[in-house]
Design a protein around this motif. Sequence first.
Motif, PDB file in Angstrom:
ATOM      1  N   LEU A   1       0.812  -1.232  -0.118  1.00  0.00           N
ATOM      2  CA  LEU A   1       0.042  -0.024   0.134  1.00  0.00           C
ATOM      3  C   LEU A   1       0.925   1.183  -0.020  1.00  0.00           C
ATOM      4  O   LEU A   1       0.709   2.200  -0.725  1.00  0.00           O
ATOM      5  N   LEU A   2       1.729   1.382   0.788  1.00  0.00           N
ATOM      6  CA  LEU A   2       2.870   2.414   1.050  1.00  0.00           C
ATOM      7  C   LEU A   2       3.335   2.721  -0.220  1.00  0.00           C
ATOM      8  O   LEU A   2       3.555   3.849  -0.970  1.00  0.00           O
TER       9      LEU A   2
ATOM     10  N   LEU B   1      -1.207  -0.898  -4.941  1.00  0.00           N
ATOM     11  CA  LEU B   1      -2.349  -0.530  -3.980  1.00  0.00           C
ATOM     12  C   LEU B   1      -3.319  -1.702  -4.047  1.00  0.00           C
ATOM     13  O   LEU B   1      -3.700  -1.948  -2.656  1.00  0.00           O
ATOM     14  N   LEU B   2      -3.698  -2.330  -4.971  1.00  0.00           N
ATOM     15  CA  LEU B   2      -4.740  -3.341  -4.999  1.00  0.00           C
ATOM     16  C   LEU B   2      -3.859  -4.853  -4.305  1.00  0.00           C
ATOM     17  O   LEU B   2      -4.520  -5.333  -3.263  1.00  0.00           O
ATOM     18  N   PHE B   3      -2.554  -5.096  -4.548  1.00  0.00           N
ATOM     19  CA  PHE B   3      -1.939  -5.939  -3.796  1.00  0.00           C
ATOM     20  C   PHE B   3      -1.775  -5.924  -2.309  1.00  0.00           C
ATOM     21  O   PHE B   3      -2.117  -6.699  -1.412  1.00  0.00           O
ATOM     22  N   GLY B   4      -1.726  -4.428  -1.940  1.00  0.00           N
ATOM     23  CA  GLY B   4      -1.710  -4.159  -0.597  1.00  0.00           C
ATOM     24  C   GLY B   4      -3.073  -4.591   0.128  1.00  0.00           C
ATOM     25  O   GLY B   4      -3.185  -4.805   1.243  1.00  0.00           O
ATOM     26  N   VAL B   5      -4.049  -4.199  -0.418  1.00  0.00           N
ATOM     27  CA  VAL B   5      -5.571  -4.206   0.331  1.00  0.00           C
ATOM     28  C   VAL B   5      -5.782  -5.760   0.417  1.00  0.00           C
ATOM     29  O   VAL B   5      -6.352  -6.008   1.143  1.00  0.00           O
TER      30      VAL B   5
ATOM     31  N   GLY C   1       2.467   1.763  -3.236  1.00  0.00           N
ATOM     32  CA  GLY C   1       1.582   2.271  -4.209  1.00  0.00           C
ATOM     33  C   GLY C   1       1.042   3.735  -4.354  1.00  0.00           C
ATOM     34  O   GLY C   1       1.134   4.467  -5.014  1.00  0.00           O
ATOM     35  N   ILE C   2       1.112   4.161  -2.754  1.00  0.00           N
ATOM     36  CA  ILE C   2       0.973   5.512  -2.625  1.00  0.00           C
ATOM     37  C   ILE C   2       2.075   6.455  -2.936  1.00  0.00           C
ATOM     38  O   ILE C   2       2.078   7.489  -3.788  1.00  0.00           O
ATOM     39  N   LEU C   3       3.355   6.115  -2.701  1.00  0.00           N
ATOM     40  CA  LEU C   3       4.521   6.735  -2.963  1.00  0.00           C
ATOM     41  C   LEU C   3       4.841   6.733  -4.444  1.00  0.00           C
ATOM     42  O   LEU C   3       5.285   7.778  -4.999  1.00  0.00           O
ATOM     43  N   GLY C   4       4.449   5.857  -5.220  1.00  0.00           N
ATOM     44  CA  GLY C   4       4.335   5.975  -6.607  1.00  0.00           C
ATOM     45  C   GLY C   4       3.725   7.254  -7.298  1.00  0.00           C
ATOM     46  O   GLY C   4       3.950   7.673  -8.580  1.00  0.00           O
ATOM     47  N   PHE C   5       2.578   7.588  -6.592  1.00  0.00           N
ATOM     48  CA  PHE C   5       1.844   8.751  -6.922  1.00  0.00           C
ATOM     49  C   PHE C   5       2.467  10.116  -6.280  1.00  0.00           C
ATOM     50  O   PHE C   5       1.725  11.030  -6.599  1.00  0.00           O
TER      51      PHE C   5
END
Length: 154
Positions: free
Chosen positions: A25-26, A69-73, A28-32
């Motif tokens: 999740l982190l 993000l989906l993998f994190g969720v 995925g967020i950092l990628g944006f």
Amino acid sequence: MSQRNATRTYSAVQIASAAVGAVFLLVGILGFIPGVTTDYDMLAGAGHHSGAKLFGIFEVSVLHNVVHLLFGVAGLAMARMARTAQLYLVGGGIVYLALWVYGLVIDNDSSANFVPVNDADNWLHLVLGLGMVALGILTPRIVRRDNTGSHPLR
């Protein structure tokens, strides 16, 4: 009237699944986030033409970030039960090992590189795959309690 103990204990595999999910999740967020992702203005939806790199090393695209993000969720959701946590770690690890092999056999400049990946991504996928499979296989699914019902590590 007695109160029930509202404290829930988690097995090691559940904690590992939640931790891995939280990291995804982190990431995925950092990628944006511009700055953390270099050449952010070159972030593409998908494909090898995305010039953005997470930490200036790992190629990313919108698709790549959304997958993280989906993998994190999924990791957090599957951490609710030991069996699904183990499935997440082993199954996800196998997916990452397959992605590692895929990254080795494709031409990074071809349209087959839709994720996108580079050499740094490939090495990371190998380490992630092996680590996730090992965590899924080697971490205990059972929470052991002593005779008092308390958690042994407390």
